[in-house]
Design a protein around this motif. Structure first.
Motif, PDB file in Angstrom:
ATOM      1  N   UNK A 283     -11.083   8.284   8.460  1.00  0.00           N
ATOM      2  CA  UNK A 283     -12.482   8.605   8.711  1.00  0.00           C
ATOM      3  C   UNK A 283     -13.093   7.716   9.776  1.00  0.00           C
ATOM      4  N   UNK A 284     -14.347   7.351   9.587  1.00  0.00           N
ATOM      5  CA  UNK A 284     -15.044   6.540  10.587  1.00  0.00           C
ATOM      6  C   UNK A 284     -14.527   5.109  10.640  1.00  0.00           C
ATOM      7  N   UNK A 285     -13.729   4.709   9.666  1.00  0.00           N
ATOM      8  CA  UNK A 285     -13.180   3.343   9.609  1.00  0.00           C
ATOM      9  C   UNK A 285     -11.705   3.327  10.003  1.00  0.00           C
ATOM     10  N   UNK A 286     -11.231   4.314  10.763  1.00  0.00           N
ATOM     11  CA  UNK A 286      -9.821   4.478  11.112  1.00  0.00           C
ATOM     12  C   UNK A 286      -9.224   3.148  11.587  1.00  0.00           C
ATOM     13  N   UNK A 287      -8.274   2.664  10.812  1.00  0.00           N
ATOM     14  CA  UNK A 287      -7.652   1.384  11.139  1.00  0.00           C
ATOM     15  C   UNK A 287      -6.326   1.270  10.400  1.00  0.00           C
ATOM     16  N   UNK A 288      -5.453   0.408  10.917  1.00  0.00           N
ATOM     17  CA  UNK A 288      -4.165   0.139  10.273  1.00  0.00           C
ATOM     18  C   UNK A 288      -3.822  -1.330  10.433  1.00  0.00           C
ATOM     19  N   UNK A 289      -2.997  -1.818   9.521  1.00  0.00           N
ATOM     20  CA  UNK A 289      -2.581  -3.215   9.539  1.00  0.00           C
ATOM     21  C   UNK A 289      -1.234  -3.350   8.840  1.00  0.00           C
ATOM     22  N   UNK A 290      -0.309  -4.057   9.469  1.00  0.00           N
ATOM     23  CA  UNK A 290       0.960  -4.370   8.830  1.00  0.00           C
ATOM     24  C   UNK A 290       0.710  -5.419   7.753  1.00  0.00           C
ATOM     25  N   UNK A 291       1.309  -5.223   6.589  1.00  0.00           N
ATOM     26  CA  UNK A 291       1.098  -6.155   5.476  1.00  0.00           C
ATOM     27  C   UNK A 291       2.346  -6.247   4.617  1.00  0.00           C
ATOM     28  N   UNK A 292       2.613  -7.447   4.124  1.00  0.00           N
ATOM     29  CA  UNK A 292       3.678  -7.596   3.137  1.00  0.00           C
ATOM     30  C   UNK A 292       3.153  -8.180   1.838  1.00  0.00           C
TER      31      UNK A 292
END
Length: 181
Positions: free
Chosen positions: A43-52
């Motif tokens: 949505x309006x907060x479209x984001x991604x982040x690699x996480x372990x």
């Protein structure tokens, strides 16, 4: 401060040792092999982040957790969106893990321009093509501690991609599982 914190502080004083320094904890924890995920919000907060920093919490009700630093863009994106997806990466997706871990990448929709994905049916969060598995989650609880927040999500949907080796991270390097014969 809760009673557990007080007990730990008193234990450190009794032994003459203070708390472990952040760089030492990072060094020691690097020896713990983890899977690699990409967390996404839509949505309006479209984001991604690699996480372990990710784990299952409960089977009934189905829930998972992820730990996100307060200074990460994902922290506010996930908080505002109220839902997220977890993409569990395969060994063939190391470049994707590196892309979403790069703090200098372009943010917003542009970070997905060279990435194949579809919007999750329940959350609208990006589900990355070729991931070995994925989860769509509704944010249920958030617990701030130190410099991170632990986000707990109720799993709304889950799926698996094609069989393959999972991507691992240990000792500062990406790898894949060694199988016993």
């Amino acid at each position: 401060m809760n009673s557990a914190s007080v007990e730990l502080d008193h234990a450190a004083m009794r032994t003459g040792h203070g708390p472990v320094r952040p760089d030492r904890l990072r060094e020691v924890m690097s020896r713990f092999a983890t899977g690699v995920t990409v967390l996404t919000v839509g949505g309006e907060h479209l984001h991604a982040m690699t996480a372990n920093a990710f784990s299952s919490v409960s089977l009934d009700p189905p829930a998972v957790l992820c730990g996100i630093g307060h200074s990460a863009v994902m922290h506010d994106s996930l908080t505002d969106a109220g839902h997220f997806a977890v993409n569990i990466l395969g060994a063939h997706q190391e470049a994707l893990a590196r892309h979403f871990a790069d703090k200098s990448r372009v943010l917003g929709a542009a970070q997905f321009e060279q990435v194949d994905w579809r919007a999750g049916e329940h959350t609208g969060a990006p589900l990355l093509d070729d991931s070995v598995a994925w989860l769509e989650c509704e944010l249920t609880e958030a617990h701030s501690f130190g410099d991170h927040t632990i986000f707990i999500g109720t799993v709304l949907a889950a799926g698996q991609g094609a069989a393959g080796e999972e991507l691992l991270f240990v000792n500062g390097r990406f790898g894949k599982p060694a199988t016993a014969s």
